[in-house]
Design an enzyme around this catalytic site. Structure first.
Site, PDB file in Angstrom:
ATOM      1  N   ASP A  81       0.851  -1.202   0.000  1.00  0.00           N
ATOM      2  CA  ASP A  81       0.000   0.000   0.000  1.00  0.00           C
ATOM      3  C   ASP A  81       0.886   1.251   0.000  1.00  0.00           C
ATOM      4  O   ASP A  81       1.821   1.347   0.811  1.00  0.00           O
ATOM      5  CB  ASP A  81      -0.864  -0.044   1.280  1.00  0.00           C
ATOM      6  CG  ASP A  81      -1.955   1.003   1.311  1.00  0.00           C
ATOM      7  OD1 ASP A  81      -2.397   1.426   0.229  1.00  0.00           O
ATOM      8  OD2 ASP A  81      -2.378   1.376   2.429  1.00  0.00           O
ATOM      9  N   GLY A 180      -7.826   8.763   6.727  1.00  0.00           N
ATOM     10  CA  GLY A 180      -8.002   9.122   8.126  1.00  0.00           C
ATOM     11  C   GLY A 180      -9.454   9.263   8.536  1.00  0.00           C
ATOM     12  O   GLY A 180     -10.377   8.891   7.789  1.00  0.00           O
ATOM     13  N   SER A 213     -12.820   4.429   4.592  1.00  0.00           N
ATOM     14  CA  SER A 213     -13.419   4.141   5.897  1.00  0.00           C
ATOM     15  C   SER A 213     -14.690   4.954   6.103  1.00  0.00           C
ATOM     16  O   SER A 213     -14.807   6.085   5.620  1.00  0.00           O
ATOM     17  CB  SER A 213     -12.422   4.455   7.025  1.00  0.00           C
ATOM     18  OG  SER A 213     -11.507   3.389   7.163  1.00  0.00           O
ATOM     19  N   ASN A 253     -10.276   0.433  -0.131  1.00  0.00           N
ATOM     20  CA  ASN A 253      -9.274   0.402   0.949  1.00  0.00           C
ATOM     21  C   ASN A 253      -9.841   0.895   2.275  1.00  0.00           C
ATOM     22  O   ASN A 253     -10.306   2.046   2.370  1.00  0.00           O
ATOM     23  CB  ASN A 253      -8.113   1.332   0.589  1.00  0.00           C
ATOM     24  CG  ASN A 253      -7.270   0.815  -0.546  1.00  0.00           C
ATOM     25  OD1 ASN A 253      -7.623  -0.156  -1.204  1.00  0.00           O
ATOM     26  ND2 ASN A 253      -6.151   1.463  -0.791  1.00  0.00           N
TER      27      ASN A 253
HETATM   28  P1  13P Z   1      -8.925   5.050   5.364  1.00  0.00           P
HETATM   29  O1  13P Z   1      -8.017   5.977   6.115  1.00  0.00           O
HETATM   30  O2  13P Z   1     -10.178   5.708   4.963  1.00  0.00           O
HETATM   31  O3  13P Z   1      -9.167   3.768   6.084  1.00  0.00           O
HETATM   32  O4  13P Z   1      -8.156   4.668   3.993  1.00  0.00           O
HETATM   33  C1  13P Z   1      -7.211   3.650   3.978  1.00  0.00           C
HETATM   34  C2  13P Z   1      -6.435   3.634   2.713  1.00  0.00           C
HETATM   35  O5  13P Z   1      -6.729   4.283   1.740  1.00  0.00           O
HETATM   36  C3  13P Z   1      -5.256   2.751   2.685  1.00  0.00           C
HETATM   37  O6  13P Z   1      -4.541   2.879   1.489  1.00  0.00           O
HETATM   38  O1  G3H Z   2      -3.314   5.135   3.572  1.00  0.00           O
HETATM   39  C1  G3H Z   2      -2.646   4.782   4.521  1.00  0.00           C
HETATM   40  C2  G3H Z   2      -3.039   3.572   5.280  1.00  0.00           C
HETATM   41  O2  G3H Z   2      -4.116   3.840   6.133  1.00  0.00           O
HETATM   42  C3  G3H Z   2      -1.854   3.002   6.000  1.00  0.00           C
HETATM   43  O3  G3H Z   2      -1.493   3.821   7.063  1.00  0.00           O
HETATM   44  O4  G3H Z   2       0.895   4.336   6.547  1.00  0.00           O
HETATM   45  O5  G3H Z   2      -0.029   4.614   8.872  1.00  0.00           O
HETATM   46  O6  G3H Z   2       0.334   2.325   7.913  1.00  0.00           O
HETATM   47  P1  G3H Z   2       0.017   3.779   7.630  1.00  0.00           P
HETATM   48 ZN    ZN Z   3      -4.618   4.890   0.729  1.00  0.00          ZN
END
Ligand code: 13P
Ligand code: G3H
Ligand code: ZN
Length: 316
Positions: A81, A180, A213, A253
């Site tokens: 990711d 977020g 989310s 995601n």
């Molecule tokens: P959220 O912060 O909405 O859960 O998105 C997660 C995301 O895009 C990870 O790549």
């Molecule tokens: O988009 C980011 C994801 O929520 C992953 O978050 O980089 O803090 O692991 P992170």
């Molecule tokens: Zn993302």
């Protein structure tokens, strides 16, 4: 069973979205696998750069390999990711990942094309598929912060050109979401017009929705009632997941919502049992609650109940 991201997308396109969930530790992995088996859904495990550094990238790989043995019924892909170029190459070389995301969306267009194309060439040489990003989501990723006014929606004509030039296998399109817990002020809705136009230009091409989310309000209330101070946190309307999937969003995601489940469980546990210092009792509750959450999300994404049909289509 680990499959390619392309195999998951082929089965899902236009019908449902595959949930892409981030993991950082064994508890999240257990909850994720349990929830996906309970709901009979294929899924994508996402590993961010931060997750690879949290304990050790090898630890996460070992957790996933172990989960694959514990849950032989599961069908999933493993995805990097928000990778930078160097991390993409490391994952491609490892042979463990089904796909990588190169996120150069903060670069000027030509540079984004150049970097993404280099990663696509390296990945395709090893049979790994690539997600690239065009347009800018608001919010905070690990080391990139995009202020509200600087977020930009994906331009569909540019998306078509970008896919042609880079050869990427799927595209993260900015359609109004952000990472977020604080996504929207006032009215919240996805930009379906952008999705429709991209699908018209590139029928059958899989899109990815980041920042998906939903930030459940009852979860926020419970966290705040147990000592949290989350302000006006708002997320994506879960009733928009399936309409987006029908317009080609094949990967959705979700990370923040899982963190909220963790926060609620642990805040409530230690508020109610202030003398407790064993991490396993709340950890057990978290795994159960996370599994329930994942199963509920898979229902909304339409991926619940797809496991057998996918297995048959894979000939397994
Ligand atoms: P959220 O912060 O909405 O859960 O998105 C997660 C995301 O895009 C990870 O790549
Ligand atoms: O988009 C980011 C994801 O929520 C992953 O978050 O980089 O803090 O692991 P992170
Ligand atoms: Zn993302």
């Amino acid at each position: 069973m680990i499959v390619t991201t392309a195999q998951l997308f082929k089965h899902a396109y236009g019908k449902y979205a595959v949930g892409a969930y981030n993991i950082n530790n064994a508890e999240q992995a257990m909850g994720l696998f349990r929830g996906c088996i309970q709901s009979q859904a294929p899924f994508i495990i996402q590993i961010s750069k931060g997750a690879r550094k949290y304990t050790d990238k090898k630890m996460l790989e070992a957790i996933i390999r172990a989960a694959d043995q514990i849950f032989p019924e599961a069908i999933f892909a493993v995805h990097l990711d928000h990778g930078d170029e160097e991390t993409c190459y490391d994952c491609i070389k490892s042979g463990f990942y089904s796909s990588v995301m190169i996120d150069a969306s903060h670069e000027p267009y030509a540079k984004n094309v150049e970097i993404s194309k280099r990663v696509v060439d390296a990945a395709h040489a090893k049979g790994i598929s690539v997600e690239a990003e065009l347009g800018m989501l608001g919010g905070v990723e690990e080391d990139v912060k995009v202020e509200d006014g600087h977020a930009t929606l994906t331009n569909p004509a540019e998306a078509e050109d970008f896919v042609k030039k880079t050869g990427c296998d799927c595209l993260a399109a900015a359609i109004g979401t952000s990472h977020g817990a604080y996504k929207f002020k006032g009215k919240q809705s996805l930009h379906f017009d952008v999705l429709k136009e991209i699908q018209r230009r590139m029928p059958g091409f899989p899109l990815v929705m980041h920042g998906s989310s939903s930030v459940p309000q009852d979860e926020v209330k419970r966290i705040n009632a147990a000592g949290g101070t989350l302000g006006s946190a708002v997320g994506v309307d879960v009733n928009e997941y399936l309409p987006a999937a029908k317009l080609g969003v094949t990967k959705i995601n979700i990370d923040t919502d899982g963190r909220l489940v963790w926060t609620r469980v642990h805040r409530e546990f230690f508020r109610d049992k202030s003398g407790e210092f064993d991490f396993r009792p709340p950890g057990k509750i978290f795994m159960e609650e996370y599994a329930k959450f994942i199963a509920s999300r898979n229902q909304l994404l339409g991926s619940a109940g797809q496991l057998e049909s996918l297995r048959a289509s894979l000939g397994k």
